[in-house]
Scaffold this motif. Structure first.
Motif, PDB file in Angstrom:
ATOM      1  N   TYR A 172       0.787  -1.230   0.000  1.00  0.00           N
ATOM      2  CA  TYR A 172       0.000   0.000   0.000  1.00  0.00           C
ATOM      3  C   TYR A 172       0.825   1.290   0.000  1.00  0.00           C
ATOM      4  CZ  TYR A 172      -4.593  -2.164   0.630  1.00  0.00           C
ATOM      5  OH  TYR A 172      -5.762  -2.858   0.444  1.00  0.00           O
ATOM      6  N   ILE A 173       2.027   1.282   0.586  1.00  0.00           N
ATOM      7  CA  ILE A 173       2.816   2.514   0.685  1.00  0.00           C
ATOM      8  C   ILE A 173       3.129   3.138  -0.670  1.00  0.00           C
ATOM      9  CG2 ILE A 173       5.125   3.375   1.276  1.00  0.00           C
ATOM     10  CD1 ILE A 173       4.931   1.897   3.911  1.00  0.00           C
ATOM     11  N   PRO A 174       3.476   2.346  -1.715  1.00  0.00           N
ATOM     12  CA  PRO A 174       3.737   2.978  -3.015  1.00  0.00           C
ATOM     13  C   PRO A 174       2.551   3.787  -3.541  1.00  0.00           C
ATOM     14  CG  PRO A 174       4.571   0.737  -3.015  1.00  0.00           C
ATOM     15  CD  PRO A 174       3.773   0.896  -1.747  1.00  0.00           C
ATOM     16  N   LYS A 175       1.339   3.432  -3.122  1.00  0.00           N
ATOM     17  CA  LYS A 175       0.134   4.094  -3.622  1.00  0.00           C
ATOM     18  C   LYS A 175      -0.434   5.117  -2.645  1.00  0.00           C
ATOM     19  CE  LYS A 175      -4.280   3.022  -5.856  1.00  0.00           C
ATOM     20  NZ  LYS A 175      -5.210   1.930  -6.273  1.00  0.00           N
ATOM     21  N   TYR A 176      -0.434   4.781  -1.333  1.00  0.00           N
ATOM     22  CA  TYR A 176      -1.076   5.635  -0.335  1.00  0.00           C
ATOM     23  C   TYR A 176      -0.087   6.267   0.650  1.00  0.00           C
ATOM     24  CZ  TYR A 176      -5.354   3.407  -2.013  1.00  0.00           C
ATOM     25  OH  TYR A 176      -6.382   2.958  -2.796  1.00  0.00           O
ATOM     26  N   LEU A 195       7.319  -4.659  11.273  1.00  0.00           N
ATOM     27  CA  LEU A 195       6.552  -3.573  10.667  1.00  0.00           C
ATOM     28  C   LEU A 195       7.483  -2.436  10.234  1.00  0.00           C
ATOM     29  CD1 LEU A 195       3.327  -3.286  12.878  1.00  0.00           C
ATOM     30  CD2 LEU A 195       3.785  -4.747  10.900  1.00  0.00           C
ATOM     31  N   PHE A 196       8.439  -2.119  11.075  1.00  0.00           N
ATOM     32  CA  PHE A 196       9.419  -1.088  10.710  1.00  0.00           C
ATOM     33  C   PHE A 196      10.220  -1.517   9.482  1.00  0.00           C
ATOM     34  CE2 PHE A 196       9.114   0.656  15.151  1.00  0.00           C
ATOM     35  CZ  PHE A 196       8.793   1.959  14.773  1.00  0.00           C
ATOM     36  N   PHE A 197      10.557  -2.809   9.421  1.00  0.00           N
ATOM     37  CA  PHE A 197      11.296  -3.340   8.278  1.00  0.00           C
ATOM     38  C   PHE A 197      10.540  -3.074   6.981  1.00  0.00           C
ATOM     39  CE2 PHE A 197      13.040  -7.422   6.155  1.00  0.00           C
ATOM     40  CZ  PHE A 197      14.006  -6.686   5.495  1.00  0.00           C
ATOM     41  N   SER A 198       9.224  -3.239   7.010  1.00  0.00           N
ATOM     42  CA  SER A 198       8.397  -3.006   5.823  1.00  0.00           C
ATOM     43  C   SER A 198       8.440  -1.543   5.399  1.00  0.00           C
ATOM     44  CB  SER A 198       6.950  -3.422   6.101  1.00  0.00           C
ATOM     45  OG  SER A 198       6.871  -4.796   6.383  1.00  0.00           O
ATOM     46  N   ILE A 199       8.452  -0.644   6.377  1.00  0.00           N
ATOM     47  CA  ILE A 199       8.520   0.785   6.072  1.00  0.00           C
ATOM     48  C   ILE A 199       9.837   1.124   5.378  1.00  0.00           C
ATOM     49  CG2 ILE A 199       8.605   3.101   7.065  1.00  0.00           C
ATOM     50  CD1 ILE A 199       6.771   2.096   9.297  1.00  0.00           C
ATOM     51  N   TYR A 200      10.928   0.575   5.907  1.00  0.00           N
ATOM     52  CA  TYR A 200      12.236   0.819   5.303  1.00  0.00           C
ATOM     53  C   TYR A 200      12.296   0.240   3.890  1.00  0.00           C
ATOM     54  CZ  TYR A 200      14.377   2.513   9.645  1.00  0.00           C
ATOM     55  OH  TYR A 200      14.713   3.256  10.756  1.00  0.00           O
ATOM     56  N   ARG A 201      11.740  -0.950   3.714  1.00  0.00           N
ATOM     57  CA  ARG A 201      11.754  -1.583   2.395  1.00  0.00           C
ATOM     58  C   ARG A 201      10.929  -0.798   1.392  1.00  0.00           C
ATOM     59  NH1 ARG A 201       9.969  -7.672   3.065  1.00  0.00           N
ATOM     60  NH2 ARG A 201      10.317  -7.657   0.814  1.00  0.00           N
ATOM     61  N   ALA A 202       9.721  -0.410   1.796  1.00  0.00           N
ATOM     62  CA  ALA A 202       8.824   0.303   0.888  1.00  0.00           C
ATOM     63  C   ALA A 202       9.366   1.669   0.491  1.00  0.00           C
ATOM     64  CB  ALA A 202       7.448   0.469   1.540  1.00  0.00           C
ATOM     65  N   ASN A 203      10.207   2.251   1.349  1.00  0.00           N
ATOM     66  CA  ASN A 203      10.785   3.565   1.074  1.00  0.00           C
ATOM     67  C   ASN A 203      12.235   3.495   0.596  1.00  0.00           C
ATOM     68  OD1 ASN A 203       8.737   5.782   1.992  1.00  0.00           O
ATOM     69  ND2 ASN A 203       8.620   4.206   3.590  1.00  0.00           N
ATOM     70  N   ILE A 206       8.085  -5.454  -7.173  1.00  0.00           N
ATOM     71  CA  ILE A 206       6.923  -6.134  -7.737  1.00  0.00           C
ATOM     72  C   ILE A 206       5.704  -5.236  -7.638  1.00  0.00           C
ATOM     73  CG2 ILE A 206       5.320  -8.082  -7.494  1.00  0.00           C
ATOM     74  CD1 ILE A 206       7.631  -9.701  -6.349  1.00  0.00           C
ATOM     75  N   SER A 207       5.498  -4.668  -6.452  1.00  0.00           N
ATOM     76  CA  SER A 207       4.339  -3.809  -6.225  1.00  0.00           C
ATOM     77  C   SER A 207       4.350  -2.602  -7.167  1.00  0.00           C
ATOM     78  CB  SER A 207       4.322  -3.341  -4.761  1.00  0.00           C
ATOM     79  OG  SER A 207       3.184  -2.548  -4.500  1.00  0.00           O
ATOM     80  N   LYS A 208       5.505  -1.980  -7.335  1.00  0.00           N
ATOM     81  CA  LYS A 208       5.606  -0.802  -8.197  1.00  0.00           C
ATOM     82  C   LYS A 208       5.348  -1.158  -9.656  1.00  0.00           C
ATOM     83  CE  LYS A 208       8.881   1.606  -5.174  1.00  0.00           C
ATOM     84  NZ  LYS A 208      10.287   2.076  -5.004  1.00  0.00           N
ATOM     85  N   LEU A 209       5.977  -2.225 -10.134  1.00  0.00           N
ATOM     86  CA  LEU A 209       5.788  -2.643 -11.521  1.00  0.00           C
ATOM     87  C   LEU A 209       4.344  -3.048 -11.787  1.00  0.00           C
ATOM     88  CD1 LEU A 209       9.055  -4.747 -12.091  1.00  0.00           C
ATOM     89  CD2 LEU A 209       8.545  -2.473 -12.999  1.00  0.00           C
ATOM     90  N   LEU A 237       2.918 -13.624  -6.055  1.00  0.00           N
ATOM     91  CA  LEU A 237       1.464 -13.750  -5.945  1.00  0.00           C
ATOM     92  C   LEU A 237       0.883 -12.767  -4.939  1.00  0.00           C
ATOM     93  CD1 LEU A 237       1.276 -17.654  -6.049  1.00  0.00           C
ATOM     94  CD2 LEU A 237       0.504 -16.087  -7.837  1.00  0.00           C
ATOM     95  N   ALA A 238       1.556 -12.614  -3.777  1.00  0.00           N
ATOM     96  CA  ALA A 238       1.042 -11.732  -2.726  1.00  0.00           C
ATOM     97  C   ALA A 238       1.077 -10.270  -3.145  1.00  0.00           C
ATOM     98  CB  ALA A 238       1.840 -11.921  -1.436  1.00  0.00           C
ATOM     99  N   MET A 239       2.162  -9.845  -3.792  1.00  0.00           N
ATOM    100  CA  MET A 239       2.321  -8.438  -4.165  1.00  0.00           C
ATOM    101  C   MET A 239       1.502  -8.047  -5.389  1.00  0.00           C
ATOM    102  SD  MET A 239       4.257  -6.852  -1.964  1.00  0.00           S
ATOM    103  CE  MET A 239       3.372  -7.833  -0.737  1.00  0.00           C
ATOM    104  N   THR A 240       0.869  -9.042  -6.029  1.00  0.00           N
ATOM    105  CA  THR A 240      -0.009  -8.741  -7.166  1.00  0.00           C
ATOM    106  C   THR A 240      -1.466  -9.041  -6.836  1.00  0.00           C
ATOM    107  OG1 THR A 240       0.472 -10.949  -8.085  1.00  0.00           O
ATOM    108  CG2 THR A 240       1.786  -9.109  -8.904  1.00  0.00           C
TER     109      THR A 240
END
Length: 406
Positions: free
Chosen positions: A74-78, A125-133, A263-266, A339-342
C-alpha cells in the motif's frame, strides 16, 4: 543469452547490494551470537532459548497481522496513510497474545520471553517501512550491525554477572530489541499520524496472516515438536544445523527485500512484461547460486559444525537435509511474493496449509525414531512441496517458464 543486468536498472542493483551486505552482516552476527551462546552456555541452555524464541516467532505472526506485507503493497500508492493503524492494532494484538499465552504455557523460560512478541513483530513492521521507502541500508545498519553487536557483547557480559544462566541470554535479547525499535521509531516518527481505519486494508492484511502463520509454523514446528518429544540438547543441536543451512535461504531473503517493493511498483504501473522478465532472470541466477552453496555445505558440513563444539556434529545429516529443502526454496525464486504483491495471496494459504499438515504428521512419526534427522526430513519434504506448488502457480498465472518445465 540475455544477461541479468539488462533487465534491471542501476538503482535496483544498488538496492540488491545494500540488501546483500546488510543481510550478510545480520547472518554473520547471528552465527557469532549462536557460537558465543553454545560455547559459553552449552547446547541445553541454548536449546531453551531456541525453543522459547521459536514459540515467540510463531505467535509474533499473529501480532503483526499481515501488516508487514500490506504496508509494502500500500505505501507505493497511499504513502504513510496506514502506518499508524498498523502499529496500533499490533500493540493491541500483542498484549492479548501475551496475556492468553501465559495460561497455556508451563515452561518458565518461555513465559519470560513472551513479551518479545510485541518487540519482534514491531520490528517487522518497521522493516516493511524501510523496504517500501527504499532505505534498506538504514534498516540493516541497525538490525544487522548495531543491535546484533549489542546482543553479543551483552550475552558475554551477563555470563560473568549471572554465570551460566538462561536469564543472561534473555536479558541480552530484550535490550537489543528495545534498542533497535527505539532507533526505528526515532527515524520514522514523522510518518506516524492520525489512525485511519480502512476495512479494505485490514481485510487484505488479515488475508495474509494465515499464510504467514503456516509458513513460519512450518519452519518452526519441528523445533517445537523436537523440544516437546525429546530434550533441549537436541533442540540446540538442531538449531545450529538449521542456521547453517539457512545460509542458502539468505540469498532469496536478500533478493526479496528489494524485489517485494519492486513487484508492487511494476504491478501498479502496469509493467507486467518487465515484471515477468525480472522474475525469470533472477530465479535462474538464484538457482545457480543456491546449487553452489548446497554443494559446499554438504562437503564441509562436519567441519562447519565442529566450530560450535563436538556435540553439534550430531546434526550433520540434519544440516544436509535442511540445506536441500532450502535449495529448492531458493531455486524457484520469489514465487509467493509474486502472488502476494499482485493481489493473489490466497493460494499461499492453501499451499501452506497442505505443507504444514504434512510437516506435523511427518514430525510426529519421525522424531521419536530419528530425532533431529527426522525433524529435518519432515521440514525438507514440506518445504519442497509448498515451493513446487508455488512455482507451478506462478508459471501458469504469469505465463512464464524459468527452467523450461512446468
Amino acid at each position: 543469452m540475455i544477461t541479468f543486468k539488462k533487465f534491471i536498472n542501476n538503482e535496483f542493483i544498488v538496492k540488491i547490494l545494500e540488501s546483500f551486505f546488510g543481510k550478510v552482516s545480520f547472518v554473520l552476527f547471528t552465527m557469532l551470537f549462536s557460537f558465543v551462546c553454545t560455547r559459553l552456555y552449552g547446547a541445553e541452555i541454548f536449546g531453551q532459548y531456541t525453543y522459547a524464541f521459536s514459540i515467540v516467532t510463531l505467535l509474533m505472526i499473529f501480532a503483526k497481522a499481515g501488516f508487514d506485507n500490506s504496508l509494502i503493497y500500500y505505501i507505493p500508492k497511499y504513502k504513510d496513510k496506514y502506518i499508524s493503524l498498523s502499529f496500533f492494532v499490533n500493540i493491541i494484538i500483542s498484549i492479548i497474545l501475551v496475556f492468553v499465552a501465559n495460561f497455556f504455557i508451563n515452561e518458565w523460560f518461555v513465559k519470560l520471553m513472551l513479551p518479545l512478541i510485541w518487540l519482534v513483530s514491531m520490528e517487522q513492521l518497521f522493516f516493511s517501512i524501510y523496504r517500501a521507502n527504499d532505505n534498506i541500508k538504514g534498516y540493516y545498519f541497525i538490525n544487522g550491525f548495531l543491535s546484533m553487536l549489542i546482543r553479543i557483547l551483552l550475552v558475554i557480559l551477563f555470563y560473568f554477572i549471572f554465570e551460566r544462566n538462561f536469564i543472561s541470554i534473555a536479558l541480552a535479547i530484550y535490550i537489543s530489541f528495545l534498542f533497535s525499535n527505539l532507533i526505528y521509531f526515532y527515524q520514522n516518527k514523522k510518518r506516524f499520524k492520525k489512525v485511519v481505519y480502512d476495512k479494505g486494508f485490514i481485510k487484505y492484511s488479515f488475508s495474509l496472516v494465515l499464510a504467514a502463520v503456516m509458513g513460519v509454523a512450518m519452519d518452526r514446528i519441528d523445533i517445537v515438536m523436537l523440544g516437546t518429544m525429546t530434550d533441549m540438547r537436541s533442540v540446540g543441536i538442531y538449531q545450529i544445523s538449521v542456521q547453517v543451512a539457512n545460509v542458502i535461504f539468505m540469498i532469496l531473503v536478500i533478493f526479496d527485500t528489494v524485489f517485494g517493493p519492486q513487484i508492487s511498483k511494476l504491478y501498479h504501473n502496469g509493467k507486467y512484461k518487465e515484471l515477468k522478465r525480472l522474475y525469470v532472470q533472477s530465479t535462474r541466477l538464484l538457482g545457480l547460486l543456491s546449487f553452489i552453496i548446497i554443494i559446499i555445505l554438504s562437503v564441509f558440513s562436519k567441519h562447519i559444525l565442529l566450530l560450535f563444539g563436538k556435540e553439534f556434529v550430531d546434526g550433520q545429516m540434519a544440516l544436509i537435509l535442511r540445506g536441500i529443502g532450502q535449495f529448492i526454496n531458493v531455486a524457484v525464486g520469489s514465487v509467493w511474493l509474486m502472488l502476494a504483491m499482485t493481489g493473489n495471496p490466497k493460494w499461499h494459504i492453501y499451499a501452506n496449509f497442505i505443507a504444514f499438515t504434512l510437516n506435523i504428521i511427518l514430525n510426529y512419526l519421525l522424531i521419536p525414531k530419528y530425532g533431529v534427522n527426522g525433524a529435518a526430513f519432515a521440514t525438507m519434504t514440506s518445504m519442497i512441496l509448498v515451493n513446487i506448488i508455488g512455482y507451478i502457480l506462478v508459471c501458469r498465472v504469469f505465463k512464464v517458464r524459468v527452467y523450461g518445465i512446468v
